[in-house]
Design a protein around this motif. Sequence first.
Motif, PDB file in Angstrom:
ATOM      1  N   THR A 149       2.580  -2.382   9.241  1.00 10.05           N
ATOM      2  CA  THR A 149       2.708  -2.131   7.800  1.00 10.05           C
ATOM      3  C   THR A 149       3.624  -3.148   7.126  1.00 10.05           C
ATOM      4  OG1 THR A 149       4.520  -0.573   8.196  1.00 10.05           O
ATOM      5  CG2 THR A 149       2.294   0.323   8.098  1.00 10.05           C
ATOM      6  N   LYS A 150       4.581  -3.696   7.871  1.00 10.20           N
ATOM      7  CA  LYS A 150       5.520  -4.659   7.290  1.00 10.20           C
ATOM      8  C   LYS A 150       5.078  -6.104   7.478  1.00 10.20           C
ATOM      9  CE  LYS A 150       9.538  -1.622   7.729  1.00 10.20           C
ATOM     10  NZ  LYS A 150      10.888  -1.436   8.328  1.00 10.20           N
ATOM     11  N   ASN A 151       3.893  -6.304   8.047  1.00 11.43           N
ATOM     12  CA  ASN A 151       3.388  -7.657   8.243  1.00 11.43           C
ATOM     13  C   ASN A 151       3.192  -8.337   6.888  1.00 11.43           C
ATOM     14  OD1 ASN A 151       1.558  -9.922   8.704  1.00 11.43           O
ATOM     15  ND2 ASN A 151       1.292  -9.058  10.758  1.00 11.43           N
ATOM     16  N   LEU A 176      -0.118  -8.593   5.168  1.00 13.48           N
ATOM     17  CA  LEU A 176      -0.733  -7.367   4.641  1.00 13.48           C
ATOM     18  C   LEU A 176       0.033  -6.812   3.448  1.00 13.48           C
ATOM     19  CD1 LEU A 176      -1.482  -5.577   8.041  1.00 13.48           C
ATOM     20  CD2 LEU A 176      -2.991  -7.062   6.712  1.00 13.48           C
ATOM     21  N   LYS A 177       0.864  -7.621   2.842  1.00 12.87           N
ATOM     22  CA  LYS A 177       1.691  -7.127   1.742  1.00 12.87           C
ATOM     23  C   LYS A 177       0.853  -6.662   0.549  1.00 12.87           C
ATOM     24  CE  LYS A 177       2.468 -11.765  -0.214  1.00 12.87           C
ATOM     25  NZ  LYS A 177       3.500 -12.753  -0.621  1.00 12.87           N
ATOM     26  N   PHE A 218      -1.687   1.721   3.162  1.00 10.81           N
ATOM     27  CA  PHE A 218      -0.770   2.313   4.139  1.00 10.81           C
ATOM     28  C   PHE A 218      -0.001   3.501   3.578  1.00 10.81           C
ATOM     29  CE2 PHE A 218      -0.991  -2.190   5.651  1.00 10.81           C
ATOM     30  CZ  PHE A 218      -1.676  -1.920   6.831  1.00 10.81           C
ATOM     31  N   GLU A 219       0.131   3.548   2.272  1.00 12.56           N
ATOM     32  CA  GLU A 219       0.872   4.659   1.666  1.00 12.56           C
ATOM     33  C   GLU A 219       0.092   5.966   1.704  1.00 12.56           C
ATOM     34  OE1 GLU A 219       1.662   3.204  -2.209  1.00 12.56           O
ATOM     35  OE2 GLU A 219       3.210   1.787  -1.565  1.00 12.56           O
ATOM     36  N   SER A 257      -8.937 -11.431  -1.151  1.00 14.43           N
ATOM     37  CA  SER A 257      -8.357 -11.693   0.173  1.00 14.43           C
ATOM     38  C   SER A 257      -9.071 -10.891   1.252  1.00 14.43           C
ATOM     39  CB  SER A 257      -6.869 -11.353   0.168  1.00 14.43           C
ATOM     40  OG  SER A 257      -6.657  -9.990  -0.199  1.00 14.43           O
ATOM     41  N   PHE A 258      -9.455  -9.647   0.924  1.00 17.57           N
ATOM     42  CA  PHE A 258     -10.198  -8.839   1.887  1.00 17.57           C
ATOM     43  C   PHE A 258     -11.578  -9.453   2.156  1.00 17.57           C
ATOM     44  CE2 PHE A 258     -13.417  -5.496   2.493  1.00 17.57           C
ATOM     45  CZ  PHE A 258     -12.986  -4.972   3.687  1.00 17.57           C
TER      46      PHE A 258
END
Length: 848
Positions: A168-170, A173-174, A180-181, A439-440
């Motif tokens: 999640t902190k990568n 993937l910001k 993730f929330e 980006s996806f």
Amino acid sequence: MKRINRRVGFIVFLLIAGIVNGMAQTVVQGVVTDAVNNQPLQYVSVVFKGGRGTVTDSLGRYTLRSSGSNNTIQVTYVGYRTITKIIVPGTTQTFDVALETDPKAINNVTVSSNKRAPYRNKGNPAVELIRRVIENKPINRMEHYDYVQYDQYEKLEVSISNVTEKLTKNKLLKNYQFIFENRDTTKVEGKSLLPVYLEETLSKKYYRRKPEKTKTIITGEKRVNYGEYIDNQGVSSYLNRLIMDIDIYDNDIPLFTYQFLSPIADLAPTFYMFYIRDTITEPNGQKLIKLYFTPRNTNDLLFRGNMWITLDGNYSVTKMVMSTSKNANLNFVRELHINLDFEKSEDNRYHLSKSNVAAEAAVTRNAASGFFGERTVSFRNFQINKMLPDSVYNGDATVKLDKSDQLADTFWLSNRHDTLTKTEAKVYSNIDSLEKMPSFRRTMAIATFLLAGYTSVGPFEIGPAAAFYSFNPVEGFKLRLGGRTTTKFSKRIYFETYGAYGFKDERWKYFLSSTYSLNNKSIYAFPLNYIKVSYQHDTKIPGQELQFVTEDNFLLSFKRGQNDKWVYNSNFKLDYVHELPNHLSYTLGFKNLKQEPAGSIVYTKRENGVDVNVTKLITTEFSGELRWAPHEQFYQGKVFRIPIINKYPIITLRFIAGVKGIFNSQYNYQNVNMRFEKRAYLSQLGYSDVVVEGGYIFGKLPYPLMTIHRANQTYAYQLNSYNLMNFQEFVSDHFVGLNIDHHFNGLFFNRVPLLKKLKLREVVAMKLLYGGVRAENKPANDPTLIRYPLLNGEPTTFSLEDKPYLEGSVGVTNIFKLIRVDLVKRFNYLDHPYVTPLGVRVRFRFDF
């Protein structure tokens, strides 16, 4: 995020759960625990006093619903004090219970030895009881009624369990933090679930016994959409195939790609052990027996759990809670739980009202994260023996109402049997937002290129990458580049092309096709309905038939033995393909083919007493094919549709007529071919993939136009080819073949102490081919026919004579959860040149 999206198409997991009574006004829910250690208690009886009841699940949870005026609930459990609670009718309330032990129960002391008495079926009351259940299966099934109808709601959800903080902190993937929330920490104790897939279906179901017919009318369907890079319909079909509707009265229960033996199957007493655990009297006077069951061998594909059985003469199952053993021969499954609830019908028999299947899987058993699948199915408005007109059952077995996938949220709010949680409801909007992110899309484009070999450039796809480079003895080093248009270019017209060059033969090869879609849909997705015209000039190995790979695939460049039998083909084709919704399809075709020998092949015949070389064979064919594949489903890849195998047969009938004189065609002939294929499930003995095919060619023609039997000179094990037969070794103008590939699913290895920990599985196969060439088509009888080729003065092509070609293999699958290795033995025709009587072949296969 890339890892998440690449896995979505492989997720195997699902769940069946639902609600019993949508008209309920009084709802009581809670958790039952032990007052001393606070641990949840399973199978605790919780009932409305004088009314219906339920039992707690593995986490001690329960939910009671009633539309009556019940104002008291009672909680009972063997060894504990009974608790009675006054509740307020017509409300929703939570009542958690901490049960205290009953002093009368703990004062009873039982002395026993450490040795368990040997288990026997004979004289065992638990076995006698289960035999009564088995005997009464016919009267407890839906098929016992003349008519049945009900409403059904399904919900299928896939989540990533316990997403790590590192992920999640990568920094990469910001931009995806909103995904993730949306995590659920309440559904399963001790797990954090991140939903990545959700679909819902509402339907009306009808059954008629005589003449037997089922009908499904889909009134609503909704699923997340990952866009063009994933076959969303294929993902749905695959996930629903992994676990279909569970009917415990069937002998086998389909889970994943296997068949698990039901605890009330006809053979259940042979593979299960049964124990009576308790006798329960419900407030309405109904007496139940609680029966525990467990596998005799914990590595087998069996369940363990409890069932509750009526003693009213029907021996109906009213509830079943079961799971698989952690030792079961499954690859990635860490947990699998099934809860089935039944309710009483108006005739005092029980029908399924709620079903819940939950599973968690991971690459390794100790992996921090995994996938959690949940499929829910609930049933309402169950009616029996209500006669309906024949018009209800006419037509296709499954019908979708118009715009059933375009319904407003208000429809779902008023019609779904259960309310989505806040986390579930947010999945639709989250995935929709994700799919629109540039980006996806870039990430998925890269993943698609790496996995499928295609990359998009506007409305055009370049690929497949695996065919960019290959080599062979005729062409040497071969480069190829091609691509095709997509639906972005047009939904009606499609183009595909490639160009290739061989540096040894110094010749160009090429392909060009144009396809017109008659139904304005993709020509790669079911149901196909198009006209296609194509022209191809390229090399081919006679007798090489491939599945799910292209002939120029780099890995196929590596071959054993003499690989020098090639032809140059110039092939013009015109095809009309039409698939019907009931999975009956037909194809009409026209083909003009020019064949030129290459490599060691030389076409030689005798004319006027002199040997002459034939530089070219020209044929013109008209063809028709009829194919029936009931209930067939696919996962649509970029190049091939990968079938999701089920229990239904596939039958193909093909007719080809060669006509002399049209576009310089040199021969008249007719070719009839039929193929039957089926997966036969044999319960605990595993399953067999069976293929029977045969063909007959009428007319006089040279051997290159006969059936050149499928051979394999690679080191990969090919299911549809003869793995120790050389290319163009056998030809026939009439033949019949039988292929059997049987998987035991660890039946024997599961009983070997050291091997069972490796979860290896046994496989045996047999391939038999019987055929021949009629006297009129044998070159030895007619010198004007093209002779069988020679290599160093020895013949390398033959006809089958008095004995069939036979090869067999024994193998081990599930090596490292991926590899199958076969030792293949060829039993006859061993005097042919360059024959290998024994060989090892390898196949990669993803299994659960």
